[in-house]
Design a protein around this motif. Structure first.
Motif, PDB file in Angstrom:
ATOM      1  N   GLU A  38     -62.909  29.647  52.212  1.00 14.60           N
ATOM      2  CA  GLU A  38     -61.494  29.271  52.340  1.00 14.60           C
ATOM      3  C   GLU A  38     -60.619  30.173  51.475  1.00 14.60           C
ATOM      4  O   GLU A  38     -59.564  30.633  51.910  1.00 14.60           O
ATOM      5  N   VAL A  39     -61.067  30.414  50.249  1.00 17.18           N
ATOM      6  CA  VAL A  39     -60.312  31.283  49.339  1.00 17.18           C
ATOM      7  C   VAL A  39     -60.207  32.687  49.929  1.00 17.18           C
ATOM      8  O   VAL A  39     -59.127  33.291  49.959  1.00 17.18           O
ATOM      9  N   LEU A  40     -61.324  33.216  50.451  1.00 18.01           N
ATOM     10  CA  LEU A  40     -61.323  34.574  50.999  1.00 18.01           C
ATOM     11  C   LEU A  40     -60.481  34.666  52.269  1.00 18.01           C
ATOM     12  O   LEU A  40     -59.766  35.653  52.470  1.00 18.01           O
ATOM     13  N   SER A  41     -60.545  33.642  53.125  1.00 22.59           N
ATOM     14  CA  SER A  41     -59.726  33.704  54.351  1.00 22.59           C
ATOM     15  C   SER A  41     -58.239  33.580  54.020  1.00 22.59           C
ATOM     16  O   SER A  41     -57.402  34.222  54.652  1.00 22.59           O
ATOM     17  N   GLU A  42     -57.928  32.782  53.009  1.00 24.10           N
ATOM     18  CA  GLU A  42     -56.517  32.641  52.605  1.00 24.10           C
ATOM     19  C   GLU A  42     -55.978  33.951  52.030  1.00 24.10           C
ATOM     20  O   GLU A  42     -54.868  34.380  52.367  1.00 24.10           O
ATOM     21  N   VAL A  43     -56.781  34.605  51.191  1.00 20.69           N
ATOM     22  CA  VAL A  43     -56.323  35.867  50.600  1.00 20.69           C
ATOM     23  C   VAL A  43     -56.200  36.939  51.675  1.00 20.69           C
ATOM     24  O   VAL A  43     -55.290  37.770  51.647  1.00 20.69           O
ATOM     25  N   LYS A  44     -57.105  36.916  52.653  1.00 24.38           N
ATOM     26  CA  LYS A  44     -57.037  37.885  53.746  1.00 24.38           C
ATOM     27  C   LYS A  44     -55.735  37.695  54.527  1.00 24.38           C
ATOM     28  O   LYS A  44     -55.064  38.671  54.879  1.00 24.38           O
TER      29      LYS A  44
END
Length: 184
Positions: A4-10
């Motif tokens: 979730e953190v990585l998709s949000e930052v992407k």
């Protein structure tokens, strides 16, 4: 949680990169481009309205644009808004049906100014991407207790590769725009 953190930052980095590329499209090069007038706001019956909602904008030739308003009563407002646009230097003319905008030739000095402006915008984009990375890294550090240091370490490596790819995209767009600006 990590995904979730990585998709949000992407998503945040994609938005920053897209904003920079849109900003580059609004910078004038040697040729006329309808995107130059994309963000022009027209006072239309007391409401500020974007030009693309009031008229169609077409390339007439390499240095001129043809604006055909959907409502002929907006001709004067369109002409006035384009004349007052900073950094365009165009003098629009209105023949009662359409507005013709002829762009003057860019001087070498003006081209250099545009290159500086584009480089500043690119740096703003890089800063936005790095800020998103910093925020995601802080969120990953908070997750160390729950998921373990190995998982967070792998996620941080992935975060770095995502960051590098978006910064590379910005640099690539910058070099294309810079070459376009300096082309005579």
């Amino acid at each position: 949680m990590i995904t979730e953190v990585l998709s949000e930052v992407k998503t945040q980095m994609e938005k920053a990169t897209a904003a920079i590329k849109d900003g580059f499209a609004n910078v004038r090069t040697g040729r006329a481009n309808p995107a130059l007038l994309q963000n022009v706001q027209i006072d239309y019956y007391g409401t500020m309205t974007p030009l693309p909602q009031l008229a169609s904008v077409q390339n007439q030739d390499a240095r001129s644009l043809l604006i055909t308003p959907y409502d002929k009563s907006a001709l004067q407002s369109i002409e006035k808004a384009i004349r007052e646009m900073p950094n365009l230097g165009a003098n629009p003319s209105n023949d009662g049906n359409v507005v013709r905008v002829t762009l003057p030739e860019l001087t070498e000095e003006r081209r250099r100014d545009y290159v500086k402006m584009v480089k500043n915008r690119a740096e703003e984009g890089r800063i936005a991407v790095r800020a998103a990375r910093r925020k995601a890294k802080d969120e990953l550090d908070k997750l160390k207790q729950e998921v373990g240091e190995d998982e967070v370490g792998r996620a941080e490596k992935e975060l770095e590769s995502i960051t590098k790819s978006f910064i590379d995209q910005i640099d690539s767009a910058l070099s294309k725009k810079e070459a376009e600006l300096l082309e005579v």
